[in-house]
Design a protein around this motif. Sequence first.
Motif, PDB file in Angstrom:
ATOM      1  N   LEU B 391      39.062  47.884  24.935  1.00 42.60           N
ATOM      2  CA  LEU B 391      39.856  46.850  25.495  1.00 42.60           C
ATOM      3  C   LEU B 391      39.418  47.113  27.122  1.00 42.60           C
ATOM      4  CD1 LEU B 391      43.128  48.081  23.975  1.00 42.60           C
ATOM      5  CD2 LEU B 391      41.760  46.061  23.250  1.00 42.60           C
ATOM      6  N   ARG B 392      39.795  45.966  27.770  1.00 42.11           N
ATOM      7  CA  ARG B 392      39.446  45.844  29.196  1.00 42.11           C
ATOM      8  C   ARG B 392      40.725  44.860  29.897  1.00 42.11           C
ATOM      9  NH1 ARG B 392      36.171  42.932  32.764  1.00 42.11           N
ATOM     10  NH2 ARG B 392      35.816  41.222  31.448  1.00 42.11           N
ATOM     11  N   GLY B 414      33.053  50.734  31.725  1.00 38.08           N
ATOM     12  CA  GLY B 414      33.855  49.279  31.718  1.00 38.08           C
ATOM     13  C   GLY B 414      34.803  48.828  30.876  1.00 38.08           C
ATOM     14  N   TRP B 415      34.923  50.050  29.786  1.00 38.53           N
ATOM     15  CA  TRP B 415      36.122  49.590  28.873  1.00 38.53           C
ATOM     16  C   TRP B 415      36.871  50.794  28.580  1.00 38.53           C
ATOM     17  CZ3 TRP B 415      36.322  45.041  26.354  1.00 38.53           C
ATOM     18  CH2 TRP B 415      35.122  44.188  26.545  1.00 38.53           C
ATOM     19  N   PHE B 416      38.203  50.549  28.091  1.00 46.34           N
ATOM     20  CA  PHE B 416      38.968  51.646  27.418  1.00 46.34           C
ATOM     21  C   PHE B 416      38.779  51.711  26.011  1.00 46.34           C
ATOM     22  CE2 PHE B 416      42.913  52.840  25.160  1.00 46.34           C
ATOM     23  CZ  PHE B 416      42.780  54.007  25.668  1.00 46.34           C
TER      24      PHE B 416
END
Lengths: 545, 545
Positions: B391-392, B414-416
């Motif tokens: 997610l982002r 750049g992501w969770f």
Amino acid sequence: MDKLPKRPANYVPLSPVGFLPRASAVYGDRTSVVYGRLKFTWSQTHERCRRLAAALVSLGVRKNNVVSVLAPNVPATYEMHFAVPMAAAVLNAINTRLDAKAVAVILRHAQAKVLLVDYEYVRLAHDALQIVADAGAPVPLVAVIDDIERPTGVRLGLFKLEYEALVSNGDPAAELPLLADEWDAVALNYTSGTTSAPKGVVYSHRGAYLNTMGQLLSWGVGNEPVYLWTLPMFHCNGWALTWGMAARGGVNVCIRQNRAADVYRAISDYGVTHMCCAPVVFNILLEGEARRLAAPVHVLTGGAPPTAALLDRVERIGFKVTHSYGLTEATGPAMACEWRHQWDLLPLPERSRLKARQGVSVLSLADASVVDSNTMGSVPRDGNSLGEIVLRGSSLMKGYLDNPEANEKAFKGGWFMTGDVGVVHPDGYIEIKDRSKDVIISGGENICSKELEEVLLQHPAVADAAVVAMPHPHWGETPCAFLVAKDKAAEVCKDEVIAFCRERMSRFMVPRKVVVTDALPRNALGKIEKVKLRDAARKSAVSRL
Amino acid sequence: MDKLPKRPANYVPLSPVGFLPRASAVYGDRTSVVYGRLKFTWSQTHERCRRLAAALVSLGVRKNNVVSVLAPNVPATYEMHFAVPMAAAVLNAINTRLDAKAVAVILRHAQAKVLLVDYEYVRLAHDALQIVADAGAPVPLVAVIDDIERPTGVRLGLFKLEYEALVSNGDPAAELPLLADEWDAVALNYTSGTTSAPKGVVYSHRGAYLNTMGQLLSWGVGNEPVYLWTLPMFHCNGWALTWGMAARGGVNVCIRQNRAADVYRAISDYGVTHMCCAPVVFNILLEGEARRLAAPVHVLTGGAPPTAALLDRVERIGFKVTHSYGLTEATGPAMACEWRHQWDLLPLPERSRLKARQGVSVLSLADASVVDSNTMGSVPRDGNSLGEIVLRGSSLMKGYLDNPEANEKAFKGGWFMTGDVGVVHPDGYIEIKDRSKDVIISGGENICSKELEEVLLQHPAVADAAVVAMPHPHWGETPCAFLVAKDKAAEVCKDEVIAFCRERMSRFMVPRKVVVTDALPRNALGKIEKVKLRDAARKSAVSRL
């Protein structure tokens, strides 16, 4: 708590442009835009916008450059709402009802780098560009938007670049600039363009994103809306619903003109669920053979207050009207008359009276109030005490471009001053009682009476002039000019004055009535008493009907 | 464009707390909270929260201090969602199902300054505070939340401060600290509290604001909702709907427990329109005499995937279910299965199959994807290729409090990283295929299998241990422990192991089944093959039914 840094994953600059890649990912196979025989899906729209953005970059468009568009509600206008900011540029959608001089003033003030112009407005663009060139100002690159519906007689001739060619030549895989700061500008919308100090309202990505969310919530736009473009996209970017339809994965039904037959046909052909318009469109829809809709259509109306009688008539044929109030500076609607279920039980006139109120602030605003503009204190919530409507919140404009004086006037004591006068009812709903003194709203278009007065004073026979709103059965209001002749003995030819105006301003601004009088009513301080003139105009309008 | 500065009028830090003053202004006379014979309006709730915030400040609560609450869905818990951040503090709503040890771990890790505790949990709080004090750690100030429904036998005795006294002593006109930075923390929610390295998830004001807007949009919550609190407010702040109801001016119907009779009574007494819950609540509602609802109730469900059969049964009695997927780190729901009208025409099993998918990202997220966690490239949209859900977006958490290791693991490229495994269907809808290996979801509560294993390994007779999820008809899943005895000849007493766990963990975490085995299945690298254990657990569960 404070030591946790912002990261690329959890701090993404807010931008309405981001709704497009999301729509492409999650609504990819659904229809995005229909226009006559043209039809796109969200993944196609995303690719077309990427291509157009890449083409703009390759034309030399850079961050904060302005890309203007002069076009009706065609797919290209919609696409530019994403493609232009995807190129880090600022979209400037110009009111197509303006004349060449006003368009030229905007193009110069905005320092437009590129102008995209619909085939229908090629002549207007040409004339405007001539004025720009004659003034020795830089002339933007121009591309023409052709159309499958273009009548065979109309030629594109004047300009070389063509919109569809830009799209197809653009590289969909090109790296586009990334948005680093949500405070960056996304759009530039002019509230007025005829004077030498035009007011160009700059929207931030943040503000436009928040307003889009706020509009969808205030109006209650659910899944899979089918949205008919009866509101010009050049009005506050279609009240943010250009971006809003991408957020919702809706269908954008584009039509060139709001002819009653076209609107009704689109509603039945595509199963339209939502549309926005100024009340004047209701007049169009009610003229001739008003039909009963097969399924209810939700309409958000604003721009001018609709009369209770008008609301009543359109609701009877199946439109579900939500009344909103906004202004360009608020990136569109700032308040909506949120409906309360308990009102359903009231008699119709009472319902229409409640609905004609402007309502409560949209969720994206932090606050709306009605204040005494001297003390800045709130007026009592009694439905009687007048005050100026003021707004506060992150969905407001960044400010007016290159116009520090207008900015100083607009922002005061932590508020944005709307200039509109209203009351707060005991239930917290705001109602406008008197709009900003200088504004006449005709067919949803704002006309600045001051600008008209300046033009009138240029007429050799005119000594003094004042313009006020006069009620009009179709347009809502129309300008009425009061003149004092230089030479009291000589007669001022009213038709000649109107012709004089027509040469110097956009058609919709031209006064419909000219009254020659011995002197304008002035108060002790020498200020024109417009209230008296408005009364006179109202009476003369009524007697005419 | 760039020269236009941020001003107090057009740059207001985003905060969900701001929905309360707006609700007070525009929905002031409407009901905010009902609970038994208690009833407040939005203007009363606003005043009560201002008083409580002032009282907290006068108790010495300062910016970034944590104020914890241990209470069911009573009005006080709701009010603290506004009052605590209005005092610039951070709200920490603790899961009331935890045991004293787990509560103590959280109070210590959060360095809670104040603890507000419901009368029902006075004993639990007392025991937890004893553990904190015994460890020589600072003990928070405690105030008890009394209740008009308190049975006469229950005494508050242990603590001196009382919630209602705080509210009435607080000055409603006190100047409260202004939010200067939307990145400031608003809430702290623990995903796990039994180990020495608890994961405290910090929400920013910005993230919570955006998630609130996103939830209202994804779920389509319209005007005047009547919201029943079946979802604990301590679960991601009630999936942001604590704040969401203020945004919408809805009615918060509070009930102490999700007993079927209480839920059905509240639905009919108050005309409930919306509620959220884990699928386990459906089981409660379907047990005994399931009634047909007089009017449809919209239910947002998540926390664990509901089975298609369960969806089918609750929809038949009048619930309109929307299925969502979320996690504490995403400030609640991160995806929702947005319904497509065309699916209405499908046969029910097919509809339920589609609805059991997790769906598309909520609007407040910039992006959701399913990636190969090595290359971070997206998997094909074929409904088959497995990958990790990532997610982002700005509605994600700020990060884990004082846990750099967990933050490093969670944020990548750049992501969770959610840890959940899923697929993307050709229509863009995401479906979870295997949840994070370590998590067992029982009755909507996440249980970390690793933590259970650590406890089991402390048992003197246990040489090796692994815990996996076992299907359970009521709770969805329940933990099943596989043990290897130290002394193969001696017998391990399963009941004794369960009693051992009960002393050391919250009740809902205790394994329902213990299997003693000769050896745990391990792969060539020595890693336990949990897939095999899950299969074994599944088979044993099925054979038991």
